[in-house]
Structures are given as structure tokens and as C-alpha cells.
Design a protein around this motif. Structure first.
Motif, PDB file in Angstrom:
ATOM      1  N   GLU A  21      -2.067  10.721   0.732  1.00  0.00           N
ATOM      2  CA  GLU A  21      -0.697  11.121   0.474  1.00  0.00           C
ATOM      3  C   GLU A  21       0.237  10.287   1.365  1.00  0.00           C
ATOM      4  O   GLU A  21      -0.225   9.568   2.265  1.00  0.00           O
ATOM      5  N   PRO A  22       1.548  10.376   1.159  1.00  0.00           N
ATOM      6  CA  PRO A  22       2.462   9.433   1.828  1.00  0.00           C
ATOM      7  C   PRO A  22       2.379   9.401   3.343  1.00  0.00           C
ATOM      8  O   PRO A  22       2.528   8.336   3.955  1.00  0.00           O
ATOM      9  N   GLY A  23       2.171  10.556   3.995  1.00  0.00           N
ATOM     10  CA  GLY A  23       2.135  10.603   5.445  1.00  0.00           C
ATOM     11  C   GLY A  23       0.746  10.523   6.033  1.00  0.00           C
ATOM     12  O   GLY A  23       0.557  10.845   7.210  1.00  0.00           O
ATOM     13  N   GLY A  24      -0.209  10.106   5.222  1.00  0.00           N
ATOM     14  CA  GLY A  24      -1.581   9.994   5.690  1.00  0.00           C
ATOM     15  C   GLY A  24      -2.427  11.205   5.406  1.00  0.00           C
ATOM     16  O   GLY A  24      -3.609  11.247   5.792  1.00  0.00           O
ATOM     17  N   GLN A  25      -1.846  12.238   4.756  1.00  0.00           N
ATOM     18  CA  GLN A  25      -2.658  13.390   4.397  1.00  0.00           C
ATOM     19  C   GLN A  25      -3.873  12.895   3.609  1.00  0.00           C
ATOM     20  O   GLN A  25      -3.738  12.150   2.650  1.00  0.00           O
ATOM     21  N   PHE A  26      -5.033  13.330   4.024  1.00  0.00           N
ATOM     22  CA  PHE A  26      -6.300  12.840   3.485  1.00  0.00           C
ATOM     23  C   PHE A  26      -6.772  13.829   2.434  1.00  0.00           C
ATOM     24  O   PHE A  26      -7.008  14.993   2.722  1.00  0.00           O
ATOM     25  N   GLU A  27      -6.909  13.360   1.188  1.00  0.00           N
ATOM     26  CA  GLU A  27      -7.156  14.277   0.069  1.00  0.00           C
ATOM     27  C   GLU A  27      -8.492  14.010  -0.601  1.00  0.00           C
ATOM     28  O   GLU A  27      -8.835  12.863  -0.895  1.00  0.00           O
ATOM     29  N   LEU A  28      -9.210  15.093  -0.850  1.00  0.00           N
ATOM     30  CA  LEU A  28     -10.344  15.041  -1.764  1.00  0.00           C
ATOM     31  C   LEU A  28      -9.917  15.641  -3.088  1.00  0.00           C
ATOM     32  O   LEU A  28      -9.480  16.793  -3.145  1.00  0.00           O
ATOM     33  N   SER A  29      -9.993  14.842  -4.148  1.00  0.00           N
ATOM     34  CA  SER A  29      -9.849  15.365  -5.504  1.00  0.00           C
ATOM     35  C   SER A  29     -11.257  15.612  -6.022  1.00  0.00           C
ATOM     36  O   SER A  29     -11.974  14.677  -6.369  1.00  0.00           O
ATOM     37  N   GLY A  67     -11.878  21.952 -10.962  1.00  0.00           N
ATOM     38  CA  GLY A  67     -11.591  20.832 -10.074  1.00  0.00           C
ATOM     39  C   GLY A  67     -10.710  21.289  -8.923  1.00  0.00           C
ATOM     40  O   GLY A  67      -9.629  21.834  -9.151  1.00  0.00           O
ATOM     41  N   THR A  68     -11.150  21.097  -7.705  1.00  0.00           N
ATOM     42  CA  THR A  68     -10.417  21.571  -6.526  1.00  0.00           C
ATOM     43  C   THR A  68      -9.969  20.380  -5.690  1.00  0.00           C
ATOM     44  O   THR A  68     -10.782  19.530  -5.327  1.00  0.00           O
ATOM     45  N   GLU A  69      -8.678  20.323  -5.414  1.00  0.00           N
ATOM     46  CA  GLU A  69      -8.110  19.255  -4.598  1.00  0.00           C
ATOM     47  C   GLU A  69      -7.588  19.854  -3.297  1.00  0.00           C
ATOM     48  O   GLU A  69      -6.943  20.892  -3.312  1.00  0.00           O
ATOM     49  N   HIS A  70      -7.878  19.215  -2.174  1.00  0.00           N
ATOM     50  CA  HIS A  70      -7.345  19.734  -0.916  1.00  0.00           C
ATOM     51  C   HIS A  70      -7.000  18.590   0.025  1.00  0.00           C
ATOM     52  O   HIS A  70      -7.704  17.587   0.100  1.00  0.00           O
ATOM     53  N   GLU A  71      -5.882  18.795   0.708  1.00  0.00           N
ATOM     54  CA  GLU A  71      -5.347  17.810   1.642  1.00  0.00           C
ATOM     55  C   GLU A  71      -5.453  18.332   3.069  1.00  0.00           C
ATOM     56  O   GLU A  71      -5.559  19.544   3.291  1.00  0.00           O
ATOM     57  N   LYS A  72      -5.384  17.411   4.031  1.00  0.00           N
ATOM     58  CA  LYS A  72      -5.430  17.780   5.441  1.00  0.00           C
ATOM     59  C   LYS A  72      -4.752  16.690   6.254  1.00  0.00           C
ATOM     60  O   LYS A  72      -4.711  15.530   5.841  1.00  0.00           O
ATOM     61  N   PHE A  73      -4.228  17.087   7.408  1.00  0.00           N
ATOM     62  CA  PHE A  73      -3.518  16.140   8.281  1.00  0.00           C
ATOM     63  C   PHE A  73      -4.474  15.550   9.307  1.00  0.00           C
ATOM     64  O   PHE A  73      -5.026  16.273  10.139  1.00  0.00           O
ATOM     65  N   PRO A  74      -4.690  14.229   9.313  1.00  0.00           N
ATOM     66  CA  PRO A  74      -5.451  13.622  10.396  1.00  0.00           C
ATOM     67  C   PRO A  74      -4.621  13.609  11.686  1.00  0.00           C
ATOM     68  O   PRO A  74      -3.404  13.420  11.651  1.00  0.00           O
ATOM     69  N   PHE A  75      -5.297  13.809  12.840  1.00  0.00           N
ATOM     70  CA  PHE A  75      -4.600  13.707  14.114  1.00  0.00           C
ATOM     71  C   PHE A  75      -5.561  13.200  15.182  1.00  0.00           C
ATOM     72  O   PHE A  75      -6.778  13.270  15.040  1.00  0.00           O
ATOM     73  N   ARG A  76      -4.992  12.669  16.253  1.00  0.00           N
ATOM     74  CA  ARG A  76      -5.776  12.165  17.364  1.00  0.00           C
ATOM     75  C   ARG A  76      -6.333  13.349  18.164  1.00  0.00           C
ATOM     76  O   ARG A  76      -5.576  14.231  18.591  1.00  0.00           O
ATOM     77  N   ALA A  77      -7.636  13.352  18.359  1.00  0.00           N
ATOM     78  CA  ALA A  77      -8.276  14.486  19.015  1.00  0.00           C
ATOM     79  C   ALA A  77      -7.736  14.717  20.422  1.00  0.00           C
ATOM     80  O   ALA A  77      -7.562  15.855  20.857  1.00  0.00           O
ATOM     81  N   GLY A  78      -7.451  13.666  21.155  1.00  0.00           N
ATOM     82  CA  GLY A  78      -7.022  13.842  22.536  1.00  0.00           C
ATOM     83  C   GLY A  78      -5.553  14.138  22.703  1.00  0.00           C
ATOM     84  O   GLY A  78      -5.151  14.954  23.540  1.00  0.00           O
ATOM     85  N   THR A  79      -4.713  13.490  21.890  1.00  0.00           N
ATOM     86  CA  THR A  79      -3.261  13.562  22.097  1.00  0.00           C
ATOM     87  C   THR A  79      -2.529  14.397  21.059  1.00  0.00           C
ATOM     88  O   THR A  79      -1.345  14.672  21.225  1.00  0.00           O
TER      89      THR A  79
END
Length: 456
Positions: free
Chosen positions: A95-103, A34-46
């Protein structure tokens, strides 16, 4: 954890807690990855962080993903906070700051893990693109302050946010500004669990070094190669760290249960209500003497949820979670799974890995843990360096994957997932080292290129 466990079975004794974990034992033929990974969403322009609300916020992203996948939404009040694949076993969470996770779902091979990762990233790009959202795979948020980082509408995170400053100086940074990749692996017996736990605890700093990928904070170098790892050293020491007791005689399920019972609670959930009991004792809840909820007794849900709030470098639930790596580029996500599967899912390579670490002292293991966040592969150890240990460790892992001999449609076995790690270790340069070189070179001391070059 995407969704809290729901099991109102009352707990009658400590033995039942041990039995709950012991139910994770399974034959090797049923071992999964089972692989879990997180990533930070951000606005593409700003390059700004993405809030939860709004027509192009995290909520809209989740709703779009849920409509695409047809997974069961996970709600907290009127807020969608994740979704669950009730058939395959995967989940998406925040996650708390919006980190988008796939478990990820429990899968048979690294090939399947790789396919799952690529499919998920394609899906988030398809939904996120029209919303102006992209994703950054780093171990630490490189620019945004805590104040600039959004907060997700999850009551458990409110409780943790209030509690963290009482038990460490960087707990809020951990919650809101770090991102990781983890691997969950099985065990066949109590003895097998203990051996895998010891090997993976000892070698977790080696994985931290290889995957170091968080050298920036507030738009400039932070003095570390894995600041994410350093942040964990200053986060609630009651529930983090290298678990030195795991190497003592008599280690087993019972010993881990006793450790978990001594870790303070965050919350007790009854119905849809999270009761803030942060700092209180699970033992009091077992006895029905918790001051905040007099007469309320522990259930199996409480136990399962409590185990998910422990954060050692390797966590035991009904499987073992490898927790030492920074989030990174697509190829590094599957590589972490390959690294640990090669070491732990073959008896000969598990023995070889144990031979590598079995004479390391508690002080040496801790010194490695303390140093790799700053020095990574250059960390000295005895008369050599972590890079030397990593070379031997990767060779062992490669043997384990070769012995599994699980091939893809091109006839390649799982060994090839380690090729990128070989390049890192042979050169001695982590992703963090390479980014720092570019920051001081072609990037001209600017951080903006990272949002284009390192985004998914």
C-alpha cells in the motif's frame, strides 16, 4: 490490487462492461473465501516506519519473501512492488505508506484461511526479523505523521497522491496511514449478488463497530474508536460510501456499471506508462474522446483496473469485497471472514440477515455509518444500540457456519472462529476500548507499549 489486469481487448459497448462483471457468477459449490489483510512495518528497536530502499528496507523484505516463496515478482521499472502465486492465486503487495498486504488465495473454508494467515505471518517474521522489521496490526498508524511515513515507488500512488487533496480532506491519511482486513465472497446470480450487497452494506457499520481498532494518532487518543473508518468518510465522496442506489428497485449489474462509469478515472495504463487522467470520465475513454489521450479507446484492462479504484463500503467486481473493518490481531483476521461467510453463504441465514435490515431507511443506514467510528458498539439505533444488533447478527452468522459444518482435524467446525467476537460484543468493549483503558491506566499515557503488545 497486487498487479494491474492485462487485457487489451477493446470495449465496444456498455453491455460488455456488464458482461465482464456477470462472469463472476458461479454455483455455490464453487464459492470461495478470499481474505486480504494489511499491516504496518516498523523498526523493532526505534518504532520508526520502514522506508522502501536500504539494506533492511521494504525492498529487502520483498526480495526475501520472493526468494522464500518462489512466487513471481511484480516489478515496476526496477522496483519489486509485490509478488504473485500463479498456482494458488495469492499475492503480496504494498500500500502507499508501506503497509504490507497479503491478498489471500481463494479458499474453501475458514480453517484454510486461518492456516494461510498463520503461515504468512510466520514467513514475514522469519524474513523481517533479521532485518529488524516487525509488524503492527492496527487500523491506523498510531504515531507517525504523514511526513514521517515513507512512500512506495508506485506510479499509480503518485497520481492518487496528487489528486486526493482535490476531492477530500483525509484522502492522504487513508492512503498512507490506514490498514484494513477485507473478505472477498462470491455470488450465484444477479439476484444473489443484489441481496448479498444490500445485506452487507447495511451491516458493514456493525462490522466496523465490532472490529474497531484505531483509537490513536500522533501518539495520543484521537477521539475515535475507528479513526480508519472516519477517515474514509472524508475521502473522495465520488467513489466511497454506502451506495444508497443499491437498495432501489432495478438494482443489478447494469446499475452498478452506470455508477462505476460516473466515478472519475485516476489513470490509464498503456504499456508500462501510467497516464495521469485523474478526474476525467471513463465514458470519454469509451468514446475515444478523452482529452489527455485523444483517439485512445477503453480496453478490458482499463475497466478492471478502474473498478479496483472504487472504494465503497462494499465493492463489486467479479465478487463482493467487505471493506468496513480495521486491521487487527491474528485471531480477528480469520474472524472477519467467519462473520461474513456465516451471514452470506447460507440461504437461510442470508434471509435472516435481510429480515434484520430490510426496513432500515437510507437515513438510518447512513447514520449508523457516520456514528460507529466514534461510538462503535455504544452507537444508539432506534430504541437499542449497535451492540444489540451485533448480538443478533453474530447469532445468525453462527447458525450459518454451523450449517456449513466444515470441520478441522480436531472435529471443530467454523463456529469457533466467532468466539472472540462474542466476547467483544457481550462485554461491549472493542479492542480500541481496551487499548484506551490501558493507555489511561497501566501504560501511563504512553503509546510505546503498543509496539510490543500488539505487534505480530
Amino acid at each position: 490490487m497486487a498487479r494491474d489486469v492485462i487485457d487489451s481487448t477493446p470495449i465496444g459497448s456498455r453491455d460488455e462492461l456488464v458482461a465482464w462483471i456477470e462472469k463472476g457468477v458461479k454455483p455455490p459449490s464453487q464459492f470461495r473465501i478470499g481474505t486480504e489483510h494489511e499491516k504496518f512495518p516498523f523498526r523493532a528497536g526505534t518504532h520508526q516506519p520502514v522506508p522502501y530502499e536500504g539494506s533492511n528496507g521494504i525492498r529487502a523484505l520483498l526480495e526475501g519473501m520472493q526468494a522464500m516463496l518462489g512466487w513471481e515478482p511484480i516489478m515496476e521499472g526496477e522496483h519489486i512492488i509485490g509478488m504473485l502465486d500463479i498456482t494458488g492465486g495469492g499475492a503480496i503487495s504494498l500500500e502507499p505508506g508501506g503497509q504490507f498486504e497479503l491478498s489471500g488465495a481463494p479458499l474453501n473454508s475458514i480453517h484454510q484461511t486461518c492456516s494461510e494467515i498463520h503461515a504468512h505471518l510466520a514467513q514475514v517474521r522469519e524474513i523481517g526479523g533479521p532485518l529488524g522489521i516487525r509488524f503492527l496490526g492496527l487500523g491506523m498508524s498510531p504515531v507517525w505523521t504523514r511526513e514521517q511515513t515513507p512512500r512506495m515507488p508506485k506510479r499509480r500512488y503518485e497520481i492518487m497522491t496528487n489528486y486526493m487533496p482535490k476531492v477530500g480532506v483525509m484522502g492522504l491519511d487513508m492512503m498512507y496511514r490506514t490498514s484494513t482486513v477485507q473478505v472477498n465472497l462470491d455470488f450465484s446470480s444477479e439476484a444473489d449478488m443484489v441481496k448479498k450487497l444490500r445485506v452487507s452494506l447495511a451491516l458493514q457499520p456493525i462490522a466496523t463497530a465490532i472490529f474497531a481498532n484505531s483509537p490513536f494518532l500522533h501518539g495520543k487518543p484521537n477521539g475515535f474508536l475507528s479513526l480508519r473508518s472516519e477517515v474514509w468518510r472524508h475521502t473522495d465522496l465520488d467513489r466511497t460510501g454506502m451506495l444508497p442506489f443499491a437498495f432501489e428497485d432495478g438494482m443489478g449489474f447494469e446499475r452498478y456499471v452506470d455508477y462505476a462509469l460516473d466515478v472519475p478515472l485516476y489513470f490509464v495504463k498503456r504499456g508500462e506508462v501510467y497516464h495521469d487522467v485523474a478526474g476525467s470520465s471513463f465514458r470519454d475513454l469509451l468514446a475515444g474522446t478523452l482529452p489527455q489521450l485523444p483517439g485512445e479507446r477503453a480496453t478490458m484492462s482499463d475497466w478492471a483496473n478502474h473498478l479496483g479504484t472504487l472504494f465503497p463500503e462494499v465493492r463489486l467486481k467479479r465478487y463482493l469485497e467487505m471493506r468496513g473493518a480495521d486491521a487487527g490481531p491474528t485471531g480477528k483476521l480469520a474472524a472477519l471472514s467467519a462473520f461474513w461467510v456465516g451471514l452470506l453463504y447460507n440461504n437461510d441465514t442470508l434471509d435472516a440477515a435481510w429480515d434484520l435490515v430490510k426496513d432500515w431507511s437510507e437515513a438510518e443506514r447512513q447514520a449508523l455509518r457516520d456514528s460507529v467510528s466514534r461510538q462503535a458498539l455504544k452507537t444508539p439505533f432506534r430504541n437499542e444500540s449497535v451492540r444489540d444488533i451485533a448480538l443478533r447478527t453474530l447469532a445468525i452468522a453462527r447458525r450459518g457456519l454451523k450449517a456449513r459444518n466444515i470441520e478441522d482435524w480436531e472435529g471443530r467446525n467454523e463456529e469457533h472462529f466467532l468466539d472472540g467476537l462474542d466476547d467483544v460484543v457481550e462485554s461491549g468493549l472493542t479492542a480500541a476500548d481496551e487499548m484506551l483503558a490501558r493507555y489511561h491506566g497501566e501504560w501511563g499515557g504512553k503509546i510505546d507499549p503498543i509496539f510490543d503488545e500488539k505487534a505480530y
